[in-house]
Design a protein around this motif. Structure first.
Motif, PDB file in Angstrom:
ATOM      1  N   UNK A  94       0.813  -1.213   0.000  1.00 13.94           N
ATOM      2  CA  UNK A  94       0.000   0.000   0.000  1.00 13.94           C
ATOM      3  C   UNK A  94       0.848   1.265   0.000  1.00 13.94           C
ATOM      4  N   UNK A  95       2.029   1.183   0.580  1.00 13.38           N
ATOM      5  CA  UNK A  95       2.914   2.346   0.653  1.00 13.38           C
ATOM      6  C   UNK A  95       4.091   2.147  -0.299  1.00 13.38           C
ATOM      7  N   UNK A  96       4.424   3.172  -1.080  1.00 12.40           N
ATOM      8  CA  UNK A  96       5.491   3.016  -2.077  1.00 12.40           C
ATOM      9  C   UNK A  96       6.852   2.819  -1.436  1.00 12.40           C
ATOM     10  N   UNK A  97       7.684   2.011  -2.090  1.00 16.73           N
ATOM     11  CA  UNK A  97       9.053   1.802  -1.621  1.00 16.73           C
ATOM     12  C   UNK A  97      10.011   2.829  -2.211  1.00 16.73           C
ATOM     13  N   UNK A  98       9.499   3.672  -3.058  1.00 20.06           N
ATOM     14  CA  UNK A  98      10.288   4.793  -3.591  1.00 20.06           C
ATOM     15  C   UNK A  98       9.335   5.952  -3.819  1.00 20.06           C
ATOM     16  N   UNK A  99       9.766   7.132  -3.445  1.00 23.59           N
ATOM     17  CA  UNK A  99       8.914   8.302  -3.620  1.00 23.59           C
ATOM     18  C   UNK A  99       9.736   9.459  -4.138  1.00 23.59           C
ATOM     19  N   UNK A 100       9.156  10.135  -5.124  1.00 20.39           N
ATOM     20  CA  UNK A 100       9.803  11.306  -5.696  1.00 20.39           C
ATOM     21  C   UNK A 100       9.136  12.571  -5.211  1.00 20.39           C
ATOM     22  N   UNK A 101       9.927  13.548  -4.824  1.00 20.25           N
ATOM     23  CA  UNK A 101       9.375  14.814  -4.334  1.00 20.25           C
ATOM     24  C   UNK A 101      10.103  15.977  -4.996  1.00 20.25           C
ATOM     25  N   UNK A 102       9.366  17.030  -5.250  1.00 21.71           N
ATOM     26  CA  UNK A 102       9.972  18.287  -5.671  1.00 21.71           C
ATOM     27  C   UNK A 102      10.348  19.068  -4.416  1.00 21.71           C
ATOM     28  N   UNK A 103      10.946  20.244  -4.584  1.00 21.69           N
ATOM     29  CA  UNK A 103      11.315  21.041  -3.413  1.00 21.69           C
ATOM     30  C   UNK A 103      10.151  21.931  -2.969  1.00 21.69           C
ATOM     31  N   UNK A 104       8.980  21.723  -3.575  1.00 20.89           N
ATOM     32  CA  UNK A 104       7.787  22.445  -3.128  1.00 20.89           C
ATOM     33  C   UNK A 104       7.255  21.832  -1.829  1.00 20.89           C
ATOM     34  N   UNK A 105       6.052  22.187  -1.446  1.00 21.70           N
ATOM     35  CA  UNK A 105       5.477  21.720  -0.180  1.00 21.70           C
ATOM     36  C   UNK A 105       5.476  20.193  -0.107  1.00 21.70           C
ATOM     37  N   UNK A 106       5.858  19.663   1.037  1.00 20.82           N
ATOM     38  CA  UNK A 106       6.015  18.215   1.193  1.00 20.82           C
ATOM     39  C   UNK A 106       4.733  17.532   1.626  1.00 20.82           C
ATOM     40  N   UNK A 107       3.944  18.187   2.460  1.00 20.31           N
ATOM     41  CA  UNK A 107       2.808  17.515   3.112  1.00 20.31           C
ATOM     42  C   UNK A 107       1.857  16.886   2.105  1.00 20.31           C
ATOM     43  N   UNK A 108       1.622  17.573   1.014  1.00 18.17           N
ATOM     44  CA  UNK A 108       0.732  17.030  -0.012  1.00 18.17           C
ATOM     45  C   UNK A 108       1.413  15.919  -0.796  1.00 18.17           C
ATOM     46  N   UNK A 109       2.697  16.067  -1.070  1.00 22.09           N
ATOM     47  CA  UNK A 109       3.406  15.096  -1.902  1.00 22.09           C
ATOM     48  C   UNK A 109       3.615  13.750  -1.210  1.00 22.09           C
ATOM     49  N   UNK A 110       3.854  13.771   0.104  1.00 22.16           N
ATOM     50  CA  UNK A 110       4.221  12.528   0.782  1.00 22.16           C
ATOM     51  C   UNK A 110       3.083  11.528   0.848  1.00 22.16           C
ATOM     52  N   UNK A 111       1.866  11.980   0.592  1.00 22.06           N
ATOM     53  CA  UNK A 111       0.731  11.059   0.608  1.00 22.06           C
ATOM     54  C   UNK A 111       0.351  10.580  -0.778  1.00 22.06           C
ATOM     55  N   UNK A 378       9.877  10.179   8.197  1.00 21.07           N
ATOM     56  CA  UNK A 378      10.815  11.139   8.789  1.00 21.07           C
ATOM     57  C   UNK A 378      12.053  11.308   7.910  1.00 21.07           C
ATOM     58  N   UNK A 379      12.511  10.195   7.338  1.00 21.94           N
ATOM     59  CA  UNK A 379      13.652  10.263   6.433  1.00 21.94           C
ATOM     60  C   UNK A 379      13.339  11.079   5.192  1.00 21.94           C
ATOM     61  N   UNK A 380      12.108  10.943   4.681  1.00 23.20           N
ATOM     62  CA  UNK A 380      11.687  11.710   3.511  1.00 23.20           C
ATOM     63  C   UNK A 380      11.636  13.201   3.837  1.00 23.20           C
ATOM     64  N   UNK A 381      11.195  13.522   5.044  1.00 20.03           N
ATOM     65  CA  UNK A 381      11.151  14.925   5.474  1.00 20.03           C
ATOM     66  C   UNK A 381      12.549  15.513   5.541  1.00 20.03           C
ATOM     67  N   UNK A 382      13.496  14.764   6.117  1.00 22.37           N
ATOM     68  CA  UNK A 382      14.881  15.239   6.191  1.00 22.37           C
ATOM     69  C   UNK A 382      15.491  15.382   4.795  1.00 22.37           C
ATOM     70  N   UNK A 383      15.196  14.424   3.924  1.00 19.30           N
ATOM     71  CA  UNK A 383      15.700  14.459   2.543  1.00 19.30           C
ATOM     72  C   UNK A 383      15.160  15.679   1.809  1.00 19.30           C
ATOM     73  N   UNK A 384      13.869  15.954   1.999  1.00 21.11           N
ATOM     74  CA  UNK A 384      13.224  17.091   1.344  1.00 21.11           C
ATOM     75  C   UNK A 384      13.837  18.404   1.816  1.00 21.11           C
ATOM     76  N   UNK A 385      14.076  18.513   3.114  1.00 22.09           N
ATOM     77  CA  UNK A 385      14.667  19.737   3.639  1.00 22.09           C
ATOM     78  C   UNK A 385      16.098  19.928   3.127  1.00 22.09           C
ATOM     79  N   UNK A 386      16.842  18.848   3.070  1.00 19.23           N
ATOM     80  CA  UNK A 386      18.219  18.925   2.566  1.00 19.23           C
ATOM     81  C   UNK A 386      18.229  19.426   1.125  1.00 19.23           C
ATOM     82  N   UNK A 387      17.316  18.927   0.303  1.00 18.05           N
ATOM     83  CA  UNK A 387      17.239  19.361  -1.088  1.00 18.05           C
ATOM     84  C   UNK A 387      16.843  20.830  -1.182  1.00 18.05           C
ATOM     85  N   UNK A 388      15.871  21.215  -0.365  1.00 19.13           N
ATOM     86  CA  UNK A 388      15.427  22.617  -0.390  1.00 19.13           C
ATOM     87  C   UNK A 388      16.563  23.565  -0.027  1.00 19.13           C
ATOM     88  N   UNK A 389      17.239  23.268   1.065  1.00 14.80           N
ATOM     89  CA  UNK A 389      18.302  24.163   1.534  1.00 14.80           C
ATOM     90  C   UNK A 389      19.482  24.208   0.568  1.00 14.80           C
TER      91      UNK A 389
END
Length: 448
Positions: A94-111, A378-389
């Motif tokens: 049910x949950x993906x083993x790989x997820x792609x995110x842009x540097x835009x808002x994370x909350x919508x993308x992570x779901x 949590x790892x995805x959140x840290x990854x997203x922040x690292x990319x943004x910064x």
């Protein structure tokens, strides 16, 4: 005598057929797990090529506009998938083993995830853990329910008691022969999995195998206790089946209902709403107010400001994107905390019910349980922040895309390093098995 009992067991066609069916079910589950693992590994392997292809395409179109370029480009984070996943698929379907995110808002993308069939989600996957937890006990029940009652109902019990020097040892020998047959199938399936799925024989695999073995021992000891009451075959079979149904369906469903009632998770939807409202409301607010709040969070960017008269600015746009996440952060944290509380409650139930304990421990070892999903989030959140910064200064300076070494923007992997507590794993099994042995031993004293 032992040879005769073993020969008697082997001559029973029903027993042999049951073992063959159990073996076939196990092999089918290994095939299902292998296909699932192969499909996900193929997706992960291709993700690097897809990410590079997307990056090259956007570079050719927007290399002079890095703000627009990074609006589209996604960066993938893989949730490490060990080979044990094939034996316990858990929440990975049910949950993906790989997820792609842009540097835009994370909350919508992570779901965001792939579509799935709700019917399949209800039924679950026919993996090896399913066979172990649900089917192995049924075969054990079929093997053990009439070990004593069969002779009593045939009228040969008294003759057997007279001729046997130790009737208790005779019964335990019969149980042990059946135990060896079940364990043989269990380790045969694990051996097939090692070669067929290429599972490494490491620390996690040994714990996984040991937990399954203890679960099998539990059912044999439980059967020993039930048949020690010397009731009829129908009473024994009905009691064991009721216990099987209660452990696998009734008590887990009741527990799940209570957990959902005690720990409702409305914060998940609330976070989505707050994120969207927080972002969209920024269009009607003053840009200076948005930037002020952004500078409080990231003072290193405080020298970047936006003129109120400017209709659009990437500095302001990405600032309000992030503030949308900030405004929903409280609900998001509350949701994660509730999910942790739910998981902790399930772990507590597992200390009482060996089937739940087996499922939870094996899913944790296979990185397919709730702990892994929360850790990956949590790892995805840290990854997203690292990319943004990393990219914010280039966007705010309106750099050309050529100044960035895009070859370093490869697919990254999240490794869940959470350790497992062996005391919490094995102690519940040992206590319950010891208790059942004591109870059945007291009943065995009355055998005559």
């Amino acid at each position: 005598m032992n040879y005769y009992l073993f020969k008697q067991f082997c001559r029973n066609k029903a027993y042999i057929i049951s073992l063959i069916i159990l073996l076939f079910a196990g092999l089918s589950s290994l095939y299902t797990g292998k296909k699932f693992l192969d499909r996900n590994e193929d997706i992960i392997a291709k993700s690097a090529a897809y990410q590079q292809e997307s990056l090259d395409k956007n570079l050719s179109l927007h290399s002079d506009d890095i703000g627009l370029l990074l609006y589209y480009v996604k960066f993938n984070l893989v949730n490490e998938m060990p080979k044990l996943t094939a034996l316990n698929i858990g929440l990975r379907d049910l949950n993906p083993s790989i997820q792609g995110v842009t540097i835009r808002n994370l909350e919508e993308q992570k779901n965001n995830s792939d579509f799935f069939n709700p019917a399949n989600a209800v039924v679950g996957n026919f993996d090896f853990s399913f066979v172990l937890i649900f089917l192995f006990p049924l075969v054990i029940i079929a093997f053990c329910y009439n070990i004593i009652s069969d002779d009593q109902e045939k009228g040969t019990w008294k003759l057997l008691v007279v001729q046997s020097k130790n009737i208790k040892k005779l019964i335990d020998t019969k149980l042990f022969i059946r135990f060896l047959a079940i364990v043989f199938v269990y380790f045969l399936l694990l051996s097939v999995a090692i070669f067929y799925i290429s599972i490494p024989i490491n620390y996690d695999f040994i714990i996984y195998s040991s937990v399954g073995l203890l679960y099998i021992i539990f059912w044999f000891v439980l059967s020993r206790w039930i048949i020690s009451y010397q009731k009829s075959s129908s009473w024994n079979a009905l009691s064991l089946v009721i216990l099987w149904m209660g452990m696998n369906f009734i008590f887990p469903m009741l527990g799940n209902m209570i957990i959902q009632k005690v720990y409702p998770t409305k914060e998940g939807l609330q976070a989505q709403i707050e994120q969207r409202e927080g972002y969209h409301n920024k269009w009607d607010e003053k840009k200076a107010e948005t930037m002020k709040r952004f500078h409080v969070i990231y003072p290193q960017f405080s020298h970047y400001n936006v003129d109120e008269n400017v209709s659009s600015s990437y500095i302001w746009y990405y600032a309000m994107q992030h503030l949308g996440d900030v405004e929903s952060s409280l609900s998001s944290k509350q949701y994660n905390h509730k999910m942790e509380q739910r998981n902790n409650a399930a772990i507590f139930i597992g200390y009482i019910l060996p089937n739940i304990q087996t499922q939870l421990v094996q899913s944790k070892l296979a990185k397919t349980g709730m702990e892994n999903q929360l850790n990956y989030a949590n790892g995805l959140k840290d990854f997203h922040e690292k990319q943004r910064l990393y990219f914010y200064p280039h966007i705010f300076e309106n750099d050309n895309a050529d100044v960035i070494n895009w070859s370093k923007q490869t697919v990254k992997t999240f490794i869940d390093s959470e350790k497992i507590n062996l005391d919490c794993v094995f102690t519940p099994y040992l206590i319950i098995i010891a208790l059942l042995l004591i109870l059945s031993q007291n009943k065995y004293k009355k055998l005559c």
